[in-house]
Motif scaffolding. Structure first.
Motif, PDB file in Angstrom:
ATOM      1  N   GLU A  18     -10.897   6.546  -8.515  1.00 15.20           N
ATOM      2  CA  GLU A  18     -10.959   7.502  -9.616  1.00 15.20           C
ATOM      3  C   GLU A  18     -10.719   6.818 -10.956  1.00 15.20           C
ATOM      4  N   GLN A  30      -7.957   5.762  -3.166  1.00 11.35           N
ATOM      5  CA  GLN A  30      -8.630   6.883  -3.826  1.00 11.35           C
ATOM      6  C   GLN A  30      -8.272   6.929  -5.316  1.00 11.35           C
ATOM      7  N   GLU A  31      -7.015   6.664  -5.644  1.00 14.46           N
ATOM      8  CA  GLU A  31      -6.603   6.636  -7.053  1.00 14.46           C
ATOM      9  C   GLU A  31      -7.300   5.511  -7.809  1.00 14.46           C
ATOM     10  N   HIS A  55       0.793  -1.234   0.000  1.00 16.47           N
ATOM     11  CA  HIS A  55       0.000   0.000   0.000  1.00 16.47           C
ATOM     12  C   HIS A  55       0.820   1.276   0.000  1.00 16.47           C
ATOM     13  N   SER A  56       0.419   2.173  -0.838  1.00 17.10           N
ATOM     14  CA  SER A  56       0.981   3.517  -0.793  1.00 17.10           C
ATOM     15  C   SER A  56      -0.148   4.452  -0.377  1.00 17.10           C
ATOM     16  N   PRO A  57       0.176   5.575   0.237  1.00 13.96           N
ATOM     17  CA  PRO A  57      -0.878   6.496   0.664  1.00 13.96           C
ATOM     18  C   PRO A  57      -1.680   6.990  -0.540  1.00 13.96           C
ATOM     19  N   GLY A  58      -2.971   6.970  -0.416  1.00 10.45           N
ATOM     20  CA  GLY A  58      -3.842   7.467  -1.478  1.00 10.45           C
ATOM     21  C   GLY A  58      -4.129   6.480  -2.587  1.00 10.45           C
ATOM     22  N   LEU A  59      -3.640   5.248  -2.474  1.00  9.75           N
ATOM     23  CA  LEU A  59      -3.855   4.276  -3.550  1.00  9.75           C
ATOM     24  C   LEU A  59      -5.333   3.964  -3.748  1.00  9.75           C
TER      25      LEU A  59
END
Length: 136
Positions: free
Chosen positions: A86, A82-83, A76-80
């Protein structure tokens, strides 16, 4: 590398609060809600999961689609999440046969269309080794 399972939610409906005299309304296109799931086969590792209503339905009720992130490397990376939301929403607008959004992302719609075309066009008997495997 990321694997996301996409599945229909046939009996689930999402509504907005009662904002009109007619009662509850469909959620706006692109609305996503996060789900926390613990799968029985992996109780120590809960899966990231969300439901999304991608298309606008003027009459009737909109059925959301369920997305589950089952594999991702590197971790996991931060904001994955949400990306991914989208990206999946944008891909619902890329199906060539419809001017607006469709229920599933375009690559899935195209794969479904291709498998239906092959099923109807191929008249030969399939190879005997394929009998024990899943194929179109």
């Amino acid at each position: 590398l990321t694997w996301v399972f996409v599945s229909p939610m046939r009996y689930t409906r999402l509504y907005q609060g009662c904002q009109s005299a007619t009662g509850a309304q469909n959620i706006p296109s692109g609305t996503a809600a996060t789900l926390d799931l613990a799968e029985p086969h992996m109780p120590e590792e809960p899966l990231d999961s969300w439901v999304m209503g991608s298309q606008q339905v003027p009459i009737g009720t909109m059925r959301p689609t369920h997305y589950t992130l089952v594999y991702q490397r590197p971790p996991h990376s931060p904001g994955l999440l949400q990306e991914l939301r989208e990206l999946t929403y944008k891909l619902t607008f890329m199906y060539f046969n419809v001017a607006g959004a469709v229920r599933y992302p375009a690559p899935l719609q195209n794969a479904k269309k291709l498998s239906q075309l092959l099923r109807g066009a191929v008249e030969e008997e399939h190879h005997r080794r394929l009998r024990s495997r899943l194929f179109f």
